[in-house]
Design an enzyme around this catalytic site. Structure first.
Site, short mmCIF file in Angstrom:
data_model
loop_
_atom_site.label_atom_id
_atom_site.label_comp_id
_atom_site.label_asym_id
_atom_site.label_seq_id
_atom_site.Cartn_x
_atom_site.Cartn_y
_atom_site.Cartn_z
N ARG A 3 0.86 -1.19 0.00
CA ARG A 3 0.00 0.00 0.00
C ARG A 3 0.90 1.23 0.00
NH1 ARG A 3 -2.26 3.11 4.78
NH2 ARG A 3 -3.74 4.53 3.82
N HIS A 41 -3.11 10.87 0.71
CA HIS A 41 -2.52 10.69 2.05
C HIS A 41 -1.94 12.05 2.46
CE1 HIS A 41 -0.87 7.42 4.90
NE2 HIS A 41 -0.60 8.57 5.48
N GLU A 46 -7.32 8.26 6.41
CA GLU A 46 -7.61 8.87 7.72
C GLU A 46 -8.16 10.30 7.64
OE1 GLU A 46 -4.16 8.64 10.22
OE2 GLU A 46 -4.27 6.48 10.38
N ASN A 71 -7.06 1.75 10.09
CA ASN A 71 -5.75 1.94 10.70
C ASN A 71 -5.93 1.95 12.20
OD1 ASN A 71 -4.86 2.30 8.10
ND2 ASN A 71 -4.30 4.45 8.33
N TYR A 83 -3.82 2.04 15.94
CA TYR A 83 -2.58 2.18 16.72
C TYR A 83 -2.79 1.94 18.21
CZ TYR A 83 -0.25 3.61 12.49
OH TYR A 83 0.29 3.58 11.23
N GLU A 128 -3.10 -0.09 8.26
CA GLU A 128 -1.90 0.36 8.99
C GLU A 128 -1.96 -0.16 10.40
OE1 GLU A 128 -0.94 4.57 9.17
OE2 GLU A 128 -1.49 4.83 7.07
#
Ligand code: GAL
Length: 449
Positions: A79, A123, A168, A290, A292, A352
């Site tokens: 990606r 992005h 995002e 994504n 985290y 991600e």
């Protein structure tokens, strides 16, 4: 020594993620226009040490070496993102052939190694010329984005089947337009809300343009976080629900359900025109997530400009960035999405997940992080969530936005003085872990049907 990873479903796609401004460099080459990140990073005091993406990983020239690293690693997909200002230097009008040529070469080089290209169209590196007209506060940017998507798919669509529209949108709105810690550096706080709607409209229009050009698989990548209230107090519980609406539901609900969560629909008011939500909820083939870390939220203090206050999560290891490492949060997030959206939830790709670590190539911390999160994904699959891919952030150390080169997220260490790439222990670990995690090394994307 950690136990081998469990077996993932047949065809599960393992990959790595990167983004154009974070790795490419070559900002003045082949007619590339200026992006908001060029402006921001060259403005004094905006990034740590005044770091910029002018050179970054010099991936624009070194992409064959980077693709060789992906191939040796054994991942089936890559990606990357396409820099809008390479394709349209001022954000609209005729495409710049030399800019598209780069991505053409990149795609061919990936396919030659049997690696599935998964480009993201945006992005965060918006052409500066569009920012000068209001950026994503301007509704027209959504239409420009769809035009740009058409140019890219016209050129690459014969070889690229999977597309991600936006990366995002919450982070771009919050950091870029509300708090000002990212480009374009605006500090509008709650007045940044139109940026959400215009990005989502851009997503929907681009999704339609991609499909019209024959793209078979389209997704958006949302940053999602499971939100927990800081306490049982009604103020904390309300603040957590409000934060969940801003961070998660503002971007998932309109795409999956065709509506905004109640109070945000009210706040958006007339900005949402007839037909917009139908465009935004153009059916997706997959949802990119994504992840985290989870987020803990408490009631806001009296002078707070926002209706919530983020609080640290104690009791877990933290990454070099200071983020808590909570793999079970990923399982909770995925099962929670399934509960919230039911049949409206398409297959998911974790587009991600990763961590920053101390400098050096011995990164047992990252090995443990990845191992834990891959198991968390496996747990979610076992619980019935249809997850079809997992992409590590990131292949290379890179320009970590406002943090410059201080945060190292790479499976591969990059020496930014010499551009020498050195695979870390985590790269070697993943190389062998993938052998047990997948059957037959298939890189197929199990599309619907
Ligand atoms: C994400 C972003 C990436 C990368 C990563 C690590 O929010 O999409 O570009 O910066 O965070 O911080």
């Amino acid at each position: 020594m950690v136990d081998p990873l469990p077996l993932f479903p047949d065809g599960f796609l393992f990959g790595c993620s990167t983004a154009s401004y974070q790795i490419e460099g070559a900002v003045h080459e082949d007619g590339r226009g200026r992006s908001i990140w060029d402006t921001f990073s060259h403005t004094e005091g905006r990034t740590l040490n005044g770091d910029t993406g002018d050179v970054a990983c010099d991936h624009y020239h070194r992409y064959p070496e980077d693709i060789a690293l992906l191939a040796d690693l054994g991942v089936g997909a890559y990606r990357f993102s396409i820099a809008w200002p390479r394709v349209q230097p001022t954000g609209s009008g005729m495409p710049n052939r030399a800019g598209l040529d780069f991505y053409d070469r990149l795609v061919d080089a990936l396919l030659e190694k049997g690696i599935v290209p998964v480009p993201t169209l945006f992005h965060w590196d918006l052409p500066q010329a569009l920012e000068d007209r209001g950026g994503w506060l301007n509704r027209d940017t959504a239409s420009y984005f769809a035009d740009y998507a058409s140019h890219v798919v016209t050129r690459l669509g014969d070889r690229v089947r999977r597309w991600i529209t936006l990366n995002e949108p919450i982070v771009h709105m919050a950091q870029g337009y509300a708090y000002g810690s990212h480009a374009p550096g605006r500090t509008l706080m709650l007045d940044a809300l139109p940026v959400a709607h215009h990005q989502l409209l851009g997503h929907g229009l681009a999704a339609r343009a991609l499909r019209a050009a024959g793209a078979s698989e389209v997704m958006i990548t949302n940053n999602c976080t499971p939100v927990q209230p800081a306490g049982e107090d009604a103020g904390d519980v309300t603040a957590a629900a409000v934060y969940d609406a801003f961070h998660n539901r503002l971007f998932n609900d309109p795409v999956l359900l065709g509506s905004y969560p109640g109070f945000l629909a009210d706040a958006l008011g007339d900005l949402v025109r007839d037909g917009d939500l139908a465009v935004i909820s153009t059916p997706l083939d997959a949802l990119g997530i994504n992840y985290y870390n989870p987020t803990q939220v408490g009631a806001p203090g009296e002078d707070s400009p926002l209706p919530f206050e983020l609080q640290p999560i104690e009791g877990y290891p933290t990454t070099a960035f200071g983020w808590p490492v909570v793999p079970s949060g990923l399982t909770d997030l995925l099962t929670g999405l399934r509960e919230t959206y039911g049949e409206a939830l398409p297959p998911i790709h974790i587009t991600e997940n990763g961590c920053s670590t101390a400098p050096g190539v011995h990164d047992q911390f990252r090995v443990d992080y990845l191992d834990g999160h891959l198991r968390a994904v496996h747990d979610a699959i076992a619980a019935g969530v249809d997850v079809r891919g997992y992409f590590v952030w990131s292949l290379l150390d890179n320009f970590e936005w406002a943090e410059g080169y201080s945060q190292r997220f790479g499976l591969v260490e990059v020496d930014f003085d010499t551009q020498v790439r050195t695979p870390r222990d985590s790269y070697r670990w993943l190389q062998s872990a993938l052998l047990t995690a997948r059957r037959g090394g298939s890189a197929a994307w199990p599309g619907p049907g």
